[in-house]
Design a protein around this motif. Structure first.
Motif, PDB file in Angstrom:
ATOM      1  N   ARG A  11       0.423   3.956  -5.302  1.00 48.50           N
ATOM      2  CA  ARG A  11       0.694   3.778  -3.870  1.00 48.50           C
ATOM      3  C   ARG A  11       2.146   3.392  -3.625  1.00 48.50           C
ATOM      4  NH1 ARG A  11      -3.692  -0.066  -1.412  1.00 48.50           N
ATOM      5  NH2 ARG A  11      -2.297   0.165   0.359  1.00 48.50           N
ATOM      6  N   PHE A  12       2.689   2.545  -4.485  1.00 47.22           N
ATOM      7  CA  PHE A  12       4.099   2.146  -4.369  1.00 47.22           C
ATOM      8  C   PHE A  12       4.999   3.379  -4.447  1.00 47.22           C
ATOM      9  CE2 PHE A  12       7.755   1.357  -7.301  1.00 47.22           C
ATOM     10  CZ  PHE A  12       8.642   0.859  -6.356  1.00 47.22           C
ATOM     11  N   ASP A  68      10.952  -3.820  -7.741  1.00 53.04           N
ATOM     12  CA  ASP A  68      10.675  -3.189  -6.445  1.00 53.04           C
ATOM     13  C   ASP A  68       9.169  -3.098  -6.193  1.00 53.04           C
ATOM     14  OD1 ASP A  68      13.391  -2.901  -6.095  1.00 53.04           O
ATOM     15  OD2 ASP A  68      13.421  -0.739  -6.503  1.00 53.04           O
ATOM     16  N   LEU A  69       8.415  -2.812  -7.246  1.00 52.53           N
ATOM     17  CA  LEU A  69       6.953  -2.770  -7.124  1.00 52.53           C
ATOM     18  C   LEU A  69       6.415  -4.133  -6.691  1.00 52.53           C
ATOM     19  CD1 LEU A  69       4.060  -1.679  -7.548  1.00 52.53           C
ATOM     20  CD2 LEU A  69       4.352  -2.152  -9.999  1.00 52.53           C
ATOM     21  N   GLY A  70       6.891  -5.197  -7.316  1.00 59.30           N
ATOM     22  CA  GLY A  70       6.456  -6.542  -6.947  1.00 59.30           C
ATOM     23  C   GLY A  70       6.768  -6.872  -5.501  1.00 59.30           C
ATOM     24  N   HIS A  71       7.956  -6.496  -5.059  1.00 62.83           N
ATOM     25  CA  HIS A  71       8.356  -6.746  -3.670  1.00 62.83           C
ATOM     26  C   HIS A  71       7.463  -5.956  -2.715  1.00 62.83           C
ATOM     27  CE1 HIS A  71      11.049  -6.832  -0.104  1.00 62.83           C
ATOM     28  NE2 HIS A  71      11.287  -8.052  -0.555  1.00 62.83           N
ATOM     29  N   TYR A  72       7.204  -4.696  -3.065  1.00 63.79           N
ATOM     30  CA  TYR A  72       6.319  -3.834  -2.270  1.00 63.79           C
ATOM     31  C   TYR A  72       4.944  -4.481  -2.117  1.00 63.79           C
ATOM     32  CZ  TYR A  72       2.923  -0.036  -1.612  1.00 63.79           C
ATOM     33  OH  TYR A  72       1.870   0.727  -1.182  1.00 63.79           O
ATOM     34  N   LEU A  73       4.428  -5.060  -3.190  1.00 63.13           N
ATOM     35  CA  LEU A  73       3.068  -5.611  -3.184  1.00 63.13           C
ATOM     36  C   LEU A  73       2.876  -6.756  -2.191  1.00 63.13           C
ATOM     37  CD1 LEU A  73       2.213  -5.562  -6.994  1.00 63.13           C
ATOM     38  CD2 LEU A  73       1.234  -4.115  -5.189  1.00 63.13           C
ATOM     39  N   VAL A  74       3.959  -7.388  -1.769  1.00 62.61           N
ATOM     40  CA  VAL A  74       3.811  -8.509  -0.823  1.00 62.61           C
ATOM     41  C   VAL A  74       4.463  -8.259   0.531  1.00 62.61           C
ATOM     42  CG1 VAL A  74       3.606 -10.208  -2.678  1.00 62.61           C
ATOM     43  CG2 VAL A  74       5.850  -9.762  -1.693  1.00 62.61           C
ATOM     44  N   SER A  79      -0.115  -3.311   1.676  1.00 59.99           N
ATOM     45  CA  SER A  79      -0.433  -4.321   0.660  1.00 59.99           C
ATOM     46  C   SER A  79      -0.720  -5.691   1.271  1.00 59.99           C
ATOM     47  CB  SER A  79       0.735  -4.439  -0.328  1.00 59.99           C
ATOM     48  OG  SER A  79       0.944  -3.221  -0.993  1.00 59.99           O
ATOM     49  N   GLU A  80      -1.162  -5.712   2.501  1.00 60.63           N
ATOM     50  CA  GLU A  80      -1.423  -6.977   3.191  1.00 60.63           C
ATOM     51  C   GLU A  80      -2.449  -7.840   2.448  1.00 60.63           C
ATOM     52  OE1 GLU A  80      -1.112 -10.040   5.993  1.00 60.63           O
ATOM     53  OE2 GLU A  80       0.220  -8.363   5.534  1.00 60.63           O
ATOM     54  N   ARG A  84      -2.013 -11.776   1.460  1.00 61.09           N
ATOM     55  CA  ARG A  84      -2.981 -12.796   1.878  1.00 61.09           C
ATOM     56  C   ARG A  84      -3.506 -13.587   0.676  1.00 61.09           C
ATOM     57  NH1 ARG A  84      -4.637 -13.404   6.687  1.00 61.09           N
ATOM     58  NH2 ARG A  84      -6.645 -14.284   6.092  1.00 61.09           N
ATOM     59  N   LEU A  85      -3.806 -12.887  -0.413  1.00 58.33           N
ATOM     60  CA  LEU A  85      -4.283 -13.560  -1.618  1.00 58.33           C
ATOM     61  C   LEU A  85      -3.258 -14.584  -2.100  1.00 58.33           C
ATOM     62  CD1 LEU A  85      -6.422 -13.667  -3.966  1.00 58.33           C
ATOM     63  CD2 LEU A  85      -4.986 -11.972  -5.131  1.00 58.33           C
ATOM     64  N   LEU A  86      -1.987 -14.220  -2.053  1.00 61.51           N
ATOM     65  CA  LEU A  86      -0.932 -15.126  -2.511  1.00 61.51           C
ATOM     66  C   LEU A  86      -0.700 -16.278  -1.532  1.00 61.51           C
ATOM     67  CD1 LEU A  86       1.629 -12.559  -3.943  1.00 61.51           C
ATOM     68  CD2 LEU A  86       0.056 -14.022  -5.211  1.00 61.51           C
ATOM     69  N   ARG A  87      -0.783 -16.009  -0.240  1.00 59.70           N
ATOM     70  CA  ARG A  87      -0.543 -17.068   0.744  1.00 59.70           C
ATOM     71  C   ARG A  87      -1.610 -18.161   0.696  1.00 59.70           C
ATOM     72  NH1 ARG A  87       3.526 -17.079   4.822  1.00 59.70           N
ATOM     73  NH2 ARG A  87       2.608 -19.123   5.233  1.00 59.70           N
TER      74      ARG A  87
END
Length: 196
Positions: A11-12, A68-74, A79-80, A84-87
């Motif tokens: 998806r990224f 970049d993938l990590g940034h995309y994920l959040v 990737s909402e 949310r899982l991280l928040r």
């Protein structure tokens, strides 16, 4: 490797570079299929092959691509759920950093099993953290680096996050929080809007 992790890479690439770019990556990786199934488990060598193919086809260094993938994920609207899982890790950026140790277990519960990187957080001084990441795939800490940078913005914190290479069996990130309330940050509600 959990299918959702591989699907996130797909998806990224699709959302960032386009469907044609993903087709080229899938072809170079000789997957034999176009789409990862999120509920299946894949051998980690397949994930490694996809990362190498993506780095080659997109002409991006592996570490930059994974960051970049990590940034995309959040940060990406698609990737909402990850954001949310991280928040749920804490009401402040520092609390979030400490909670990263619990992230693999939270992910296991949310995804009903699977193998996830082990994260250890060390608070080495006021607003100074070291994150140790142990994973099957080399460079996973770069994904965490991108995600932590994105989450710093999400919380409105000003922080310096750096990859410090390997130490023993883990990759090491350092996080220095300069100002927890640097900016307003993004809104976060425990209950999604529109929920009953």
């Amino acid at each position: 490797m959990h299918g959702l992790a591989n699907r996130a890479i797909q998806r990224f690439i699709t959302d960032t570079y386009g469907a044609e770019a993903w087709s080229e990556v899938a072809s170079t990786a000789a997957l034999g299929f176009e789409t990862f199934e999120p509920l299946l488990t894949y051998d980690p060598t397949i994930t490694e092959t996809v990362i190498k193919a993506a780095s080659f086809e997109l002409e991006r260094p592996r570490c930059d691509l994974l960051e970049d993938l990590g940034h995309y994920l959040v940060t990406h609207p698609n990737s909402e759920a990850t954001r949310r899982l991280l928040r749920f890790g804490g009401s402040s950026f520092a609390a979030f950093l400490v909670s990263l140790e619990d992230l693999p277990e939270r992910a296991r519960l949310a995804l009903n099993g699977g193998s996830f990187p082990r994260i250890t957080t060390h608070e080495v001084g006021r607003d100074n953290f070291i994150l140790m990441v142990e994973a099957e795939i080399d460079g996973i800490a770069n994904i965490l680096l991108g995600a932590v940078r994105g989450m710093a913005d999400d919380y409105g914190a000003l922080a310096t996050i750096e990859h410090r290479g390997r130490f023993r069996d883990a990759e090491r990130l350092t996080v220095l929080v300069h100002d927890e309330g640097f900016s307003k940050g993004r809104r976060f509600d425990l209950v999604k809007s529109g929920a009953a």
